[in-house]
Write a protein that holds these residues in place. Structure first.
Motif, PDB file in Angstrom:
ATOM      1  N   ALA A  66      -7.254   2.611   5.623  1.00 41.43           N
ATOM      2  CA  ALA A  66      -6.313   1.486   5.668  1.00 41.43           C
ATOM      3  C   ALA A  66      -5.327   1.547   4.503  1.00 41.43           C
ATOM      4  CB  ALA A  66      -7.070   0.161   5.660  1.00 41.43           C
ATOM      5  N   LEU A  67      -5.820   1.925   3.325  1.00 41.97           N
ATOM      6  CA  LEU A  67      -4.917   2.039   2.173  1.00 41.97           C
ATOM      7  C   LEU A  67      -3.840   3.089   2.426  1.00 41.97           C
ATOM      8  CD1 LEU A  67      -7.253   1.766  -0.951  1.00 41.97           C
ATOM      9  CD2 LEU A  67      -5.465   0.176  -0.250  1.00 41.97           C
ATOM     10  N   THR A  68      -4.226   4.239   2.965  1.00 43.54           N
ATOM     11  CA  THR A  68      -3.232   5.291   3.192  1.00 43.54           C
ATOM     12  C   THR A  68      -2.220   4.884   4.256  1.00 43.54           C
ATOM     13  OG1 THR A  68      -4.600   6.434   4.833  1.00 43.54           O
ATOM     14  CG2 THR A  68      -4.808   7.137   2.541  1.00 43.54           C
ATOM     15  N   GLU A  69      -2.620   4.017   5.184  1.00 45.72           N
ATOM     16  CA  GLU A  69      -1.716   3.579   6.249  1.00 45.72           C
ATOM     17  C   GLU A  69      -0.821   2.417   5.845  1.00 45.72           C
ATOM     18  OE1 GLU A  69      -4.764   4.720   9.893  1.00 45.72           O
ATOM     19  OE2 GLU A  69      -4.496   2.627   9.323  1.00 45.72           O
ATOM     20  N   ARG A  70      -1.282   1.568   4.937  1.00 41.66           N
ATOM     21  CA  ARG A  70      -0.571   0.325   4.626  1.00 41.66           C
ATOM     22  C   ARG A  70       0.196   0.322   3.312  1.00 41.66           C
ATOM     23  NH1 ARG A  70       0.114  -1.738   9.279  1.00 41.66           N
ATOM     24  NH2 ARG A  70      -1.790  -1.920  10.443  1.00 41.66           N
ATOM     25  N   VAL A  71      -0.277   1.091   2.338  1.00 44.70           N
ATOM     26  CA  VAL A  71       0.323   1.052   1.005  1.00 44.70           C
ATOM     27  C   VAL A  71       1.432   2.104   0.919  1.00 44.70           C
ATOM     28  CG1 VAL A  71      -0.143   1.392  -1.453  1.00 44.70           C
ATOM     29  CG2 VAL A  71      -1.811   0.210  -0.016  1.00 44.70           C
ATOM     30  N   PRO A  72       2.612   1.734   0.413  1.00 49.39           N
ATOM     31  CA  PRO A  72       3.676   2.718   0.236  1.00 49.39           C
ATOM     32  C   PRO A  72       3.209   3.883  -0.647  1.00 49.39           C
ATOM     33  CG  PRO A  72       4.515   0.501  -0.119  1.00 49.39           C
ATOM     34  CD  PRO A  72       3.020   0.394  -0.002  1.00 49.39           C
ATOM     35  N   GLN A  73       3.635   5.069  -0.310  1.00 50.85           N
ATOM     36  CA  GLN A  73       3.187   6.296  -0.985  1.00 50.85           C
ATOM     37  C   GLN A  73       3.306   6.209  -2.509  1.00 50.85           C
ATOM     38  OE1 GLN A  73       1.783   8.914   0.572  1.00 50.85           O
ATOM     39  NE2 GLN A  73       1.425   9.899  -1.385  1.00 50.85           N
ATOM     40  N   GLN A  74       4.375   5.605  -3.016  1.00 49.15           N
ATOM     41  CA  GLN A  74       4.572   5.540  -4.462  1.00 49.15           C
ATOM     42  C   GLN A  74       3.574   4.604  -5.156  1.00 49.15           C
ATOM     43  OE1 GLN A  74       6.745   4.465  -2.168  1.00 49.15           O
ATOM     44  NE2 GLN A  74       7.767   2.583  -2.811  1.00 49.15           N
ATOM     45  N   HIS A  75       2.845   3.792  -4.394  1.00 50.64           N
ATOM     46  CA  HIS A  75       1.861   2.867  -4.967  1.00 50.64           C
ATOM     47  C   HIS A  75       0.414   3.203  -4.587  1.00 50.64           C
ATOM     48  CE1 HIS A  75       5.144   0.379  -6.288  1.00 50.64           C
ATOM     49  NE2 HIS A  75       5.591   0.258  -5.056  1.00 50.64           N
ATOM     50  N   LEU A  76       0.237   4.293  -3.857  1.00 49.27           N
ATOM     51  CA  LEU A  76      -1.085   4.609  -3.322  1.00 49.27           C
ATOM     52  C   LEU A  76      -2.106   4.897  -4.424  1.00 49.27           C
ATOM     53  CD1 LEU A  76      -2.654   4.866  -0.727  1.00 49.27           C
ATOM     54  CD2 LEU A  76      -1.966   7.262  -0.598  1.00 49.27           C
ATOM     55  N   ALA A  77      -1.742   5.642  -5.445  1.00 52.34           N
ATOM     56  CA  ALA A  77      -2.683   5.938  -6.532  1.00 52.34           C
ATOM     57  C   ALA A  77      -3.110   4.657  -7.247  1.00 52.34           C
ATOM     58  CB  ALA A  77      -2.060   6.922  -7.523  1.00 52.34           C
ATOM     59  N   THR A  78      -2.171   3.757  -7.454  1.00 55.18           N
ATOM     60  CA  THR A  78      -2.493   2.479  -8.089  1.00 55.18           C
ATOM     61  C   THR A  78      -3.433   1.664  -7.208  1.00 55.18           C
ATOM     62  OG1 THR A  78      -0.359   2.471  -9.212  1.00 55.18           O
ATOM     63  CG2 THR A  78      -1.503   0.359  -9.046  1.00 55.18           C
ATOM     64  N   ALA A  79      -3.180   1.667  -5.909  1.00 51.39           N
ATOM     65  CA  ALA A  79      -4.042   0.925  -4.987  1.00 51.39           C
ATOM     66  C   ALA A  79      -5.463   1.490  -4.998  1.00 51.39           C
ATOM     67  CB  ALA A  79      -3.462   0.974  -3.574  1.00 51.39           C
TER      68      ALA A  79
END
Length: 144
Positions: A66-79
């Motif tokens: 879900a994180l990889t699908e919903r979070v913008p790529q530039q914020h994925l590591a932070t998420a």
């Protein structure tokens, strides 16, 4: 492993939010019951423990997907970092809470164990509540 695989398959079929909500509620129900069943026959405890384990790990892979699908790529590591901090933080606080409730004076063993497991289940209710809130905000298309 079976819970994680089944959770992933089910989330592809019925939607991530729905399966996360269902598995987390099942896991919490198991936690709320588990300690109170101390005097129950061993086979009941084993069946409930297997169901508890299955449901507790069943949503883990879904959160990552879900994180990889919903979070913008530039914020994925932070998420992912935030998810880890929250997960490890609860993992560190849970044994303390469990021990605190288990060691309350004056209780019979079944009451002590029941309170300890119930405490964990009650704290975990935050997860399904937030999942339910998210599910309500999503469009029909986004609920998948």
């Amino acid at each position: 492993m079976a819970g994680s695989l089944a959770g992933g398959v089910w989330s592809d079929r019925w939607g991530r939010s729905r399966v996360i909500l269902a598995l987390s509620l099942l896991s919490i129900a198991c936690s709320l019951l588990f300690g109170w069943l101390l005097p129950a026959p061993l086979w009941i405890l084993v069946v409930l423990a297997a169901l508890f384990n299955f449901s507790a790990v069943g949503d883990s892979a879904i959160y990552s997907a879900a994180l990889t699908e919903r979070v913008p790529q530039q914020h994925l590591a932070t998420a992912y970092a935030l998810r880890s901090i929250l997960g490890f933080g609860m993992g560190a606080l849970s044994p303390w809470l469990f021990g605190l409730l288990l060691d309350l004076p004056g209780n019979a063993p079944v009451v002590s164990w029941g309170l300890a497991w119930t405490g964990l289940g009650l704290v975990a209710l935050v997860g399904p509540y937030l999942s339910w809130r998210l599910l309500r905000t999503l469009t029909v298309e986004d609920r998948r």
